[in-house]
Design a protein around this motif. Structure first.
Motif, PDB file in Angstrom:
ATOM      1  N   SER A  29       0.832  -1.207   0.000  1.00  0.00           N
ATOM      2  CA  SER A  29       0.000   0.000   0.000  1.00  0.00           C
ATOM      3  C   SER A  29       0.869   1.260   0.000  1.00  0.00           C
ATOM      4  O   SER A  29       0.537   2.253  -0.646  1.00  0.00           O
ATOM      5  CB  SER A  29      -0.969   0.006   1.187  1.00  0.00           C
ATOM      6  N   ILE A  30       2.004   1.208   0.689  1.00  0.00           N
ATOM      7  CA  ILE A  30       2.923   2.349   0.692  1.00  0.00           C
ATOM      8  C   ILE A  30       3.518   2.533  -0.700  1.00  0.00           C
ATOM      9  O   ILE A  30       3.645   3.649  -1.187  1.00  0.00           O
ATOM     10  CB  ILE A  30       4.021   2.150   1.754  1.00  0.00           C
ATOM     11  N   ALA A  31       3.856   1.430  -1.361  1.00  0.00           N
ATOM     12  CA  ALA A  31       4.400   1.500  -2.722  1.00  0.00           C
ATOM     13  C   ALA A  31       3.393   2.129  -3.683  1.00  0.00           C
ATOM     14  O   ALA A  31       3.747   2.996  -4.478  1.00  0.00           O
ATOM     15  CB  ALA A  31       4.806   0.118  -3.206  1.00  0.00           C
ATOM     16  N   VAL A  32       2.143   1.714  -3.593  1.00  0.00           N
ATOM     17  CA  VAL A  32       1.109   2.270  -4.472  1.00  0.00           C
ATOM     18  C   VAL A  32       0.965   3.768  -4.224  1.00  0.00           C
ATOM     19  O   VAL A  32       0.898   4.564  -5.165  1.00  0.00           O
ATOM     20  CB  VAL A  32      -0.241   1.542  -4.284  1.00  0.00           C
ATOM     21  N   ARG A  33       0.951   4.168  -2.964  1.00  0.00           N
ATOM     22  CA  ARG A  33       0.821   5.592  -2.621  1.00  0.00           C
ATOM     23  C   ARG A  33       2.016   6.413  -3.098  1.00  0.00           C
ATOM     24  O   ARG A  33       1.869   7.543  -3.545  1.00  0.00           O
ATOM     25  CB  ARG A  33       0.712   5.745  -1.097  1.00  0.00           C
ATOM     26  N   SER A  34       3.202   5.843  -2.984  1.00  0.00           N
ATOM     27  CA  SER A  34       4.398   6.639  -3.270  1.00  0.00           C
ATOM     28  C   SER A  34       4.868   6.557  -4.720  1.00  0.00           C
ATOM     29  O   SER A  34       5.390   7.536  -5.241  1.00  0.00           O
ATOM     30  CB  SER A  34       5.538   6.245  -2.332  1.00  0.00           C
ATOM     31  N   THR A  35       4.684   5.399  -5.377  1.00  0.00           N
ATOM     32  CA  THR A  35       5.190   5.251  -6.746  1.00  0.00           C
ATOM     33  C   THR A  35       4.102   4.894  -7.750  1.00  0.00           C
ATOM     34  O   THR A  35       4.351   4.939  -8.951  1.00  0.00           O
ATOM     35  CB  THR A  35       6.262   4.151  -6.835  1.00  0.00           C
TER      36      THR A  35
END
Length: 70
Positions: A29-35
């Motif tokens: 979820s952090i990856a989707v939000r950031s990249t």
């Protein structure tokens, strides 16, 4: 919580973004939000020396990938 600037010049090779893990976050979820790409969770794990992504605790500060990390 959204990613926060590392205080370097935006777009410079040494610029880094950080985020603080909150309850309910996963590396995906952090990856989707950031990249915008869920698959970048592996890159986040690598940048932060995370061996077990299921054990990232709320309050942990993570370094996020920048364009030169891809």
């Amino acid at each position: 919580m959204s990613a926060q600037s590392a205080g370097r010049v935006p777009g410079s090779p040494s610029s880094r973004q950080f985020t603080v893990v909150v309850r309910g976050d996963s590396l995906q979820s952090i990856a989707v939000r950031s990249t915008g790409r869920a698959a970048d969770w592996r890159l986040i794990a690598e940048l932060n020396d995370i061996d077990d992504p299921s054990k990232v605790m709320p309050g942990t500060v993570l370094v996020l990938p920048n364009a030169t990390d891809h």
